[in-house]
Design an enzyme around this catalytic site. Structure first.
Site, PDB file in Angstrom:
ATOM      1  N   ASP A 132       0.883  -1.269   0.642  1.00  0.00           N
ATOM      2  CA  ASP A 132      -0.265  -0.226  -0.006  1.00  0.00           C
ATOM      3  C   ASP A 132       0.834   1.321   0.569  1.00  0.00           C
ATOM      4  OD1 ASP A 132      -3.332   0.554   0.256  1.00  0.00           O
ATOM      5  OD2 ASP A 132      -2.225   2.208   1.727  1.00  0.00           O
ATOM      6  N   GLU A 178       2.420   5.540  -0.483  1.00  0.00           N
ATOM      7  CA  GLU A 178       1.646   6.113  -0.145  1.00  0.00           C
ATOM      8  C   GLU A 178       2.546   7.184  -1.102  1.00  0.00           C
ATOM      9  OE1 GLU A 178      -0.156   7.410   2.099  1.00  0.00           O
ATOM     10  OE2 GLU A 178      -0.114   5.148   2.865  1.00  0.00           O
ATOM     11  N   ASP A 237      -2.288   1.221  -6.419  1.00  0.00           N
ATOM     12  CA  ASP A 237      -1.424   1.664  -6.248  1.00  0.00           C
ATOM     13  C   ASP A 237      -0.249   0.744  -7.221  1.00  0.00           C
ATOM     14  OD1 ASP A 237      -1.495   1.757  -3.202  1.00  0.00           O
ATOM     15  OD2 ASP A 237      -2.928   0.393  -3.181  1.00  0.00           O
ATOM     16  N   HIS A 252      -2.927   6.043   7.192  1.00  0.00           N
ATOM     17  CA  HIS A 252      -2.357   6.175   6.100  1.00  0.00           C
ATOM     18  C   HIS A 252      -1.082   6.272   6.291  1.00  0.00           C
ATOM     19  CE1 HIS A 252      -6.159   7.746   4.551  1.00  0.00           C
ATOM     20  NE2 HIS A 252      -6.435   8.396   5.417  1.00  0.00           N
ATOM     21  N   ASP A 295      -1.618   0.859   6.988  1.00  0.00           N
ATOM     22  CA  ASP A 295      -2.176  -0.051   6.127  1.00  0.00           C
ATOM     23  C   ASP A 295      -1.468  -1.244   5.370  1.00  0.00           C
ATOM     24  OD1 ASP A 295      -3.872   2.257   6.487  1.00  0.00           O
ATOM     25  OD2 ASP A 295      -3.127   3.738   4.454  1.00  0.00           O
TER      26      ASP A 295
END
Length: 339
Positions: A124, A126, A224, A283, A288
């Site tokens: 996941d 960022e 993603d 986040h 996550d």
């Protein structure tokens, strides 16, 4: 990176427990109890997908009984089988149905536990962002986490996390810092994406993924891989990595398995419906990923065979049919640089 995704348009353990006692409705509900004698002694030659086999009639009758159970009755029966009792009623029904079905089919023909992935790699990302995410804004990956889920033990076995230094927009917005908890100092000291990707690949190789052990990538949605990684590889002037060309979109898997609409497949809602709370900082890419892995574990426990359902082809996102044979991702290799 759930908030960014939402703002855009858009196997069970190998050692099986003893076969369960027949599911039974409470007194007063007729035709709900199933006796094992109904199918014992019948040597059926039907294939596992031939629904004329008497075992499927037994499963169907049991499913009808389960549909009529109250939440307390469902929890009691699940506890009897030493299964998880948390979750909304529809989840509990699905869990009990799949457990009963699996046990009955294993009596008929044992399942080959070696056919599923050995590991699932949960990712996941960022990425850089601005409030409102203007359409012209170019997102760059700033955190690359992986959570390694062992599908045999159903436990998180290892994790990887590295931050990434953005090139196009090296200064993070206040919105991005507040959302992700990633500070300017963190990314200033980080490696650029090609070096981080090389570190990721070395980490995966050390765990013999794609060589000794089969594995699949898993993400929370399509963005993603199809958006963030795709854009980042173009920014970094490298080819898209082959190991990430196919993945499990857990939102699709969750929606199809528990029969819920797409608006009920956000990370926090999936956790809530399964009776779990979010652990960690929302986040944070690593936190996550850990929470997504917890959902994957629960789904595997409930009888869902998580399998690849999306892929990249010629730079485009495509759906993978559930009828495609299950195949693990290739051994990771560093992609070539673009000309």
């Amino acid at each position: 990176m759930e908030e960014q995704k939402e703002n855009r348009p858009q196997a069970a353990p190998k050692e099986a427990p003893a076969p369960p006692a027949p599911a039974a409705c409470p007194p007063g509900r007729q035709h709900c109890r199933i006796s094992d004698q109904e199918t014992n002694g019948k040597n059926s030659t039907a294939s596992s997908n031939d629904f004329s086999d008497p075992i499927y009639k037994e499963i169907a009758i049991t499913n009808g009984c389960i549909n009529r159970m109250t939440r307390d009755e469902l929890r009691s029966k699940l506890a009897e089988f030493k299964l998880e009792t948390r979750g909304v009623k529809d989840v509990l029904k699905k869990r009990l149905k799949n457990y009963y079905k699996k046990q009955k089919l294993m009596q008929k023909e044992p399942i080959n536990g070696d056919s599923y992935y050995d590991y699932i790699c949960v990712v996941d990302f960022e990425a850089t962002c601005e409030e409102g995410n203007p359409p012209e804004f170019i997102h760059e990956i700033i955190e690359f986490p992986i959570v390694l889920l062992n599908t045999h033990t159903l436990e998180i076995e290892d994790t990887f996390q590295q931050y990434v230094k953005p090139e196009i927009n090296p200064k993070l917005s206040n919105f991005c810092i507040n959302l992700t908890g990633i500070t300017q100092d963190i990314v200033d000291k980080a490696d650029t994406f090609p070096q981080v990707l090389q570190n990721v690949i070395e980490w995966m190789r050390q765990r013999e993924l794609g060589t000794k052990y089969s594995y699949s990538m898993l993400t929370d949605g399509s963005w993603d891989m199809s958006k963030f990684l795709n854009i980042q590889c173009r920014i970094s002037r490298i080819k898209y990595p082959s190991f990430a060309k196919k993945w499990i979109n857990i939102r699709k898997s969750y929606g199809n398995f528990y029969k819920v609409p797409r608006n009920q497949t956000k990370l926090t809602i999936m956790l809530e419906k399964l009776g779990m709370n979010y652990d960690g900082r929302p986040h944070s890419g690593l936190d996550d990923s850990k929470n997504i892995a917890r959902i994957a574990i629960r789904m595997l426990q409930d009888g869902c065979e998580l399998r690849v359902n999306e892929r990249m082809h010629a730079g485009q996102l495509m759906t993978v049919s559930s009828s495609v044979p299950l195949e693990g991702a290739p051994a990771p290799q560093m992609p070539r640089y673009r000309n």
